[in-house]
Design a protein around this motif. Structure first.
Motif, PDB file in Angstrom:
ATOM      1  N   GLN A 267       0.795  -1.220   0.000  1.00 23.09           N
ATOM      2  CA  GLN A 267       0.000   0.000   0.000  1.00 23.09           C
ATOM      3  C   GLN A 267       0.828   1.271   0.000  1.00 23.09           C
ATOM      4  OE1 GLN A 267      -2.322  -0.717   3.568  1.00 23.09           O
ATOM      5  NE2 GLN A 267      -4.079  -1.399   2.389  1.00 23.09           N
ATOM      6  N   SER A 268       2.118   1.211   0.311  1.00 28.59           N
ATOM      7  CA  SER A 268       2.913   2.425   0.473  1.00 28.59           C
ATOM      8  C   SER A 268       3.931   2.574  -0.651  1.00 28.59           C
ATOM      9  CB  SER A 268       3.624   2.410   1.837  1.00 28.59           C
ATOM     10  OG  SER A 268       4.509   1.319   1.930  1.00 28.59           O
ATOM     11  N   TRP A 269       4.158   3.820  -1.034  1.00 28.18           N
ATOM     12  CA  TRP A 269       5.090   4.160  -2.107  1.00 28.18           C
ATOM     13  C   TRP A 269       5.544   5.602  -1.884  1.00 28.18           C
ATOM     14  CZ3 TRP A 269       3.723   8.135  -5.565  1.00 28.18           C
ATOM     15  CH2 TRP A 269       2.428   8.612  -5.399  1.00 28.18           C
ATOM     16  N   LEU A 270       6.538   6.027  -2.650  1.00 28.94           N
ATOM     17  CA  LEU A 270       6.989   7.412  -2.544  1.00 28.94           C
ATOM     18  C   LEU A 270       7.480   7.909  -3.892  1.00 28.94           C
ATOM     19  CD1 LEU A 270      10.369   7.525  -2.525  1.00 28.94           C
ATOM     20  CD2 LEU A 270      10.057   6.754  -0.191  1.00 28.94           C
ATOM     21  N   LEU A 271       7.503   9.232  -4.027  1.00 29.14           N
ATOM     22  CA  LEU A 271       8.033   9.908  -5.209  1.00 29.14           C
ATOM     23  C   LEU A 271       9.440  10.385  -4.871  1.00 29.14           C
ATOM     24  CD1 LEU A 271       7.839  11.247  -8.009  1.00 29.14           C
ATOM     25  CD2 LEU A 271       6.741  13.197  -6.896  1.00 29.14           C
ATOM     26  N   ASP A 272      10.431   9.865  -5.576  1.00 30.27           N
ATOM     27  CA  ASP A 272      11.832  10.227  -5.364  1.00 30.27           C
ATOM     28  C   ASP A 272      12.218  11.253  -6.428  1.00 30.27           C
ATOM     29  OD1 ASP A 272      14.453  10.377  -4.670  1.00 30.27           O
ATOM     30  OD2 ASP A 272      15.028   8.412  -5.415  1.00 30.27           O
ATOM     31  N   ALA A 279       2.671  18.354  -7.022  1.00 28.91           N
ATOM     32  CA  ALA A 279       2.191  17.221  -7.820  1.00 28.91           C
ATOM     33  C   ALA A 279       1.022  16.566  -7.096  1.00 28.91           C
ATOM     34  CB  ALA A 279       3.306  16.207  -8.052  1.00 28.91           C
ATOM     35  N   GLU A 280       0.236  15.810  -7.866  1.00 30.50           N
ATOM     36  CA  GLU A 280      -0.844  15.003  -7.303  1.00 30.50           C
ATOM     37  C   GLU A 280      -0.870  13.669  -8.031  1.00 30.50           C
ATOM     38  OE1 GLU A 280      -4.430  17.172  -7.796  1.00 30.50           O
ATOM     39  OE2 GLU A 280      -4.341  17.194  -9.983  1.00 30.50           O
ATOM     40  N   ALA A 281      -1.336  12.638  -7.340  1.00 33.55           N
ATOM     41  CA  ALA A 281      -1.279  11.277  -7.880  1.00 33.55           C
ATOM     42  C   ALA A 281      -2.622  10.585  -7.708  1.00 33.55           C
ATOM     43  CB  ALA A 281      -0.176  10.473  -7.190  1.00 33.55           C
ATOM     44  N   THR A 306       3.967  14.717  -1.702  1.00 34.36           N
ATOM     45  CA  THR A 306       5.145  15.379  -1.153  1.00 34.36           C
ATOM     46  C   THR A 306       6.365  14.532  -1.481  1.00 34.36           C
ATOM     47  OG1 THR A 306       3.854  16.309   0.669  1.00 34.36           O
ATOM     48  CG2 THR A 306       6.248  16.289   0.922  1.00 34.36           C
ATOM     49  N   VAL A 307       7.394  15.158  -2.047  1.00 33.30           N
ATOM     50  CA  VAL A 307       8.586  14.428  -2.472  1.00 33.30           C
ATOM     51  C   VAL A 307       9.252  13.752  -1.277  1.00 33.30           C
ATOM     52  CG1 VAL A 307      10.906  14.711  -3.431  1.00 33.30           C
ATOM     53  CG2 VAL A 307       8.978  15.871  -4.478  1.00 33.30           C
ATOM     54  N   VAL A 326       1.113  10.411 -11.960  1.00 30.09           N
ATOM     55  CA  VAL A 326       1.490  11.623 -11.237  1.00 30.09           C
ATOM     56  C   VAL A 326       1.326  12.805 -12.188  1.00 30.09           C
ATOM     57  CG1 VAL A 326       3.299  12.848  -9.999  1.00 30.09           C
ATOM     58  CG2 VAL A 326       3.092  10.373  -9.757  1.00 30.09           C
ATOM     59  N   ASN A 327       0.503  13.768 -11.799  1.00 30.17           N
ATOM     60  CA  ASN A 327       0.248  14.967 -12.593  1.00 30.17           C
ATOM     61  C   ASN A 327       0.864  16.183 -11.921  1.00 30.17           C
ATOM     62  OD1 ASN A 327      -1.200  13.367 -14.295  1.00 30.17           O
ATOM     63  ND2 ASN A 327      -3.079  14.560 -14.205  1.00 30.17           N
ATOM     64  N   SER A 328       1.308  17.122 -12.738  1.00 32.30           N
ATOM     65  CA  SER A 328       1.777  18.418 -12.253  1.00 32.30           C
ATOM     66  C   SER A 328       1.358  19.469 -13.266  1.00 32.30           C
ATOM     67  CB  SER A 328       3.302  18.423 -12.076  1.00 32.30           C
ATOM     68  OG  SER A 328       3.745  19.668 -11.578  1.00 32.30           O
ATOM     69  N   SER A 329       0.745  20.540 -12.771  1.00 31.71           N
ATOM     70  CA  SER A 329       0.229  21.600 -13.647  1.00 31.71           C
ATOM     71  C   SER A 329      -0.733  21.028 -14.683  1.00 31.71           C
ATOM     72  CB  SER A 329       1.389  22.341 -14.334  1.00 31.71           C
ATOM     73  OG  SER A 329       2.263  22.889 -13.380  1.00 31.71           O
ATOM     74  N   GLU A 330      -1.585  20.090 -14.222  1.00 29.30           N
ATOM     75  CA  GLU A 330      -2.615  19.458 -15.063  1.00 29.30           C
ATOM     76  C   GLU A 330      -2.014  18.718 -16.258  1.00 29.30           C
ATOM     77  OE1 GLU A 330      -5.458  22.376 -16.133  1.00 29.30           O
ATOM     78  OE2 GLU A 330      -6.124  22.746 -14.071  1.00 29.30           O
ATOM     79  N   LYS A 331      -0.800  18.232 -16.117  1.00 36.64           N
ATOM     80  CA  LYS A 331      -0.138  17.480 -17.181  1.00 36.64           C
ATOM     81  C   LYS A 331       0.439  16.203 -16.602  1.00 36.64           C
ATOM     82  CE  LYS A 331       3.541  17.816 -20.651  1.00 36.64           C
ATOM     83  NZ  LYS A 331       4.638  18.659 -21.196  1.00 36.64           N
ATOM     84  N   LEU A 332       0.263  15.082 -17.311  1.00 42.45           N
ATOM     85  CA  LEU A 332       0.788  13.799 -16.851  1.00 42.45           C
ATOM     86  C   LEU A 332       2.311  13.811 -16.950  1.00 42.45           C
ATOM     87  CD1 LEU A 332       0.326  10.864 -15.938  1.00 42.45           C
ATOM     88  CD2 LEU A 332       0.186  10.230 -18.358  1.00 42.45           C
ATOM     89  N   GLN A 333       2.983  13.555 -15.819  1.00 42.52           N
ATOM     90  CA  GLN A 333       4.445  13.580 -15.783  1.00 42.52           C
ATOM     91  C   GLN A 333       5.049  12.188 -15.601  1.00 42.52           C
ATOM     92  OE1 GLN A 333       5.977  16.207 -16.543  1.00 42.52           O
ATOM     93  NE2 GLN A 333       4.616  17.916 -16.081  1.00 42.52           N
ATOM     94  N   LEU A 334       4.432  11.340 -14.787  1.00 44.88           N
ATOM     95  CA  LEU A 334       4.950   9.999 -14.524  1.00 44.88           C
ATOM     96  C   LEU A 334       3.803   9.005 -14.524  1.00 44.88           C
ATOM     97  CD1 LEU A 334       7.532  10.422 -11.586  1.00 44.88           C
ATOM     98  CD2 LEU A 334       8.048   9.903 -13.955  1.00 44.88           C
ATOM     99  N   GLN A 335       4.094   7.801 -15.011  1.00 44.85           N
ATOM    100  CA  GLN A 335       3.127   6.702 -14.922  1.00 44.85           C
ATOM    101  C   GLN A 335       3.898   5.398 -14.828  1.00 44.85           C
ATOM    102  OE1 GLN A 335      -0.495   6.452 -17.494  1.00 44.85           O
ATOM    103  NE2 GLN A 335       0.376   4.491 -18.130  1.00 44.85           N
TER     104      GLN A 335
END
Length: 675
Positions: A267-272, A279-281, A306-307, A326-335
């Motif tokens: 259930q747990s993960w992080l953004l490195d 960002a929002e996920a 939060t990073v 993961v979206n930032s500024s309404e744009k998909l950045q990571l998947q």
């Protein structure tokens, strides 16, 4: 009447802002007081020694309140310094029977000035204010913090104190009147291809220190580089600051290219990422076939990220088709499909969304590329055609529940059995056709052999197209190594290989038992001309050595290595009787185990180190008589790229130093690195 004295003390340090800027002409300090009072400033400063509080011999004059005002002391119109005016309000407790002193202190030096204040007897009213005395003024540094103390001498009561933050050049509307604020440097950004230049525009007469730092979302800025552009500078306030790359799309692109997602537990993960960023996920569902990943919003929601902070999704179970966007500024950045490494490649499952309403009302829909199809439905989509069977599977408990709360639930229902039924009908038709063809060929015996040869070639080419079977055996030393094995198995599935590993068959393993499951998988793999891959780790080497020494494993052994221990009973006879070459290969990971640490019995087959020997390893997994593919190096690079994030996460987990994690024979720095 005795002459009263008053002391005011002011000290400088650091903190917020006042902006009422009156201009005072002339370099001399001065004092003035309320009408009716008389006051005089002593010619020189005195020592700042407030002393202890002593009992008052009688009624005394005492400070009751401090006020400050920011002013400019100017030699001429464009030559001013920042100065602090201090007003002290006084009250007489009975009549005047004490000398009163005014003291002024400033950090890093201390100044104390002495003021003589006299109150006429006609103004003396016990406990009431008799007026104030104003001191002009104390020169202070831009951007500094000021502290002021006021007390009498001798000191009859606890001193008054006041703290104030002075503005720097950026907060003053009259900065052009202060010479030290004239030189505000201007920063511009210029680009030459991939190179970015910061251009600093400064006048020749001014001296600057330039500091580059990370603008952290949380916590203080972290300086990266500082340089005095002319010569060492005296302490000074900040002139200006600029973030030239804040809106630069290239800078944002570089930042996201360096960011990655890491799965820590189910259930747990992080953004490195190198630094903080907004960002929002959310979770999404990715079906095989190349269709876009469909966000599960609603019923789930976007979560702020939060990073380098551990985040959690309310999942009950993991699934390889679940991915994180993961979206930032309404744009998909990571998947990334974080669970695919440990649970295997994408499955042909249908995701059912259950929505719960009031009075136990609920509705179901199946997530498809065209949208969520209600069940049951008369639409022409695949889920609609199989809607009745999907609902039966859900009621009989054959679907896997991934998420559940008061508003709804998510279920993953397998579709492979329905696909198998369709193929069974196709194969049945093919068999009937083959039987009819055989009958015709018997009637034409002369042509029978030719037809049989063609049929045999078709079967062989079909088997080659399906890919060679590969059974992956390993020791589950820890959860991190299991994720590494899952990543390798997933990467190999992208090649013409059919990979079997116990990670993806836990249900069958539990039902049949480890020995029976491994024996059936080994027999099927070898009968199909496949290959068994022994993935050695420190734990696997220890178990092999224990087995070779004792000849048998204790029946009461339990723990994470039991599955591999069970596989040894199936594998060892092939090695002891010389049947292993051609059907087995060995492998181990660089920096975790050196090939020389593998027991000699198992080195009778090739043992490769990964990823440094990936091309040779993939060549050994090909069909024995298959031609050497010219794309082998390309496939090795593909597997290496897929494997690298798992290797980085295993050898350099978040929050730990970078050295390797090997603990078994041959492990340690430099093991298996070819140096």
């Amino acid at each position: 009447m005795p002459v009263p004295w008053f002391l005011l003390s002011l000290a400088l340090g650091r903190s917020p802002v006042v902006l009422s800027l009156e201009r005072l002409v002339g370099p001399q300090d001065a004092t003035h007081c309320s009408p009716g009072l008389s006051c005089r400033l002593w010619d020189s400063d005195i020592l700042c020694l407030p002393g202890d509080i002593v009992p008052a011999p009688g009624p005394v004059l005492a400070p009751t309140h401090l006020q400050t005002e920011l002013v400019l002391r100017c030699q001429k119109e464009t030559d001013c310094d920042l100065c602090l005016r201090v007003a002290v309000h006084l009250a007489v407790h009975a009549s005047l029977q004490a000398q009163v002193v005014l003291s002024f202190q400033a950090y890093p030096t201390a100044r104390c000035v002495l003021l003589e204040v006299q109150v006429p007897a006609a103004l003396v009213q016990f406990g009431q204010s008799v007026g104030s005395v104003v001191y002009d003024c104390f020169e202070a540094a831009l951007g500094s913090e000021v502290r002021i103390w006021s007390y009498t001498q001798p000191r009859y009561e606890k001193e008054l104190n006041h703290t104030q933050q002075l503005p720097d050049c950026r907060g003053l509307e009259v900065w052009n009147s202060i010479p030290s604020c004239w030189a505000l440097p201007w920063l511009n950004v210029s680009a030459d291809g991939d190179n970015v230049h910061l251009v600093l525009n400064v006048s020749e007469e001014q001296h600057f220190g330039l500091s580059l730092y990370w603008n952290q979302v949380q916590g203080p800025p972290k300086p990266r580089w500082h340089k005095n552009l002319v010569w060492p500078l005296e302490p000074d306030s900040v002139r200006t600051n600029i973030c030239p790359f804040r809106e630069d799309p290239r800078a944002h692109q570089n930042l996201w290219q360096a960011a990655r997602l890491q799965l820590l537990t189910l259930q747990s993960w992080l953004l490195d990422a190198p630094c903080s960023l907004p960002a929002e996920a959310a979770l999404c569902w990715r079906a095989p076939g190349g269709d876009p990943c469909q966000p599960l919003v609603p019923p789930l929601s976007w979560e702020n990220v939060t990073v380098d902070k551990v985040l959690e999704f309310p999942l009950l179970k993991g699934h390889p088709n679940l991915c994180v966007q993961v979206n930032s500024s309404e744009k998909l950045q990571l998947q990334e499909c974080l669970w695919a490494d440990s649970l295997g490649p994408l499955k042909d499952d249908v995701l059912l969304l259950e929505t719960r309403g009031p009075q136990d009302n609920r509705s179901l829909c199946a997530l498809e590329p065209s949208g969520c199809t209600s069940l049951p439905s008369k639409a022409s989509t695949r889920a609609a055609r199989l809607g009745e069977y999907l609902l039966q599977d859900l009621q009989s408990g054959q679907c896997l529940q991934l998420w559940d709360d008061d508003l709804g639930a998510l279920w993953a229902c397998p579709m492979d059995k329905y696909i198998h039924k369709r193929w069974a009908l196709v194969w049945l038709a093919c068999l009937l056709f083959a039987a009819a063809l055989s009958l015709i060929l018997l009637l034409k015996k002369d042509h029978a052999k030719g037809w049989l040869r063609l049929l045999k070639q078709d079967v062989r080419s079909g088997a080659a197209a399906r890919g060679r079977a590969a059974l992956l055996l390993y020791s589950a030393d820890d959860s991190g190594f299991e994720r590494l094995v899952g990543a390798l198995a997933s990467a190999l599935c992208q090649l013409p290989l059919r990979v079997a590993v116990d990670l993806w068959s836990r249900r069958e393993l539990s039902a049949q038992g480890p020995v029976a499951w491994f024996h059936a998988q080994r027999r099927q793999t070898l009968q199909e001309g496949g290959v068994v891959v022994l993935l050695f780790s420190p734990g696997a080497v220890a178990l092999c050595s224990e087995w070779l020494q004792d000849g048998v494993s204790g029946p009461g052994a339990h723990g994470p290595h039991d599955a591999f221990r069970a596989s040894l009973s199936c594998v060892l006879p092939d090695f002891l009787q010389g049947r292993a070459p051609g059907s087995y290969v060995g492998a181990c990971f660089d920096r975790l185990l050196h090939p020389d640490a593998v027991p000699a019995l198992f080195r009778t087959v090739p043992v490769f180190t990964l990823p440094s020997q990936l091309p040779d390893f993939l060549g050994a997994l090909q069909q024995p008589r298959a031609p050497r593919s010219g794309r082998l190096q390309e496939r090795a690079e593909q597997v290496s790229r897929a494997l690298q994030p798992a290797l980085d996460s295993y050898f350099h987990p978040p929050g730990t130093p970078a050295p390797g994690r090997g603990v078994g024979p041959g492990a340690g720095p430099g093991a298996g690195d070819g140096t």
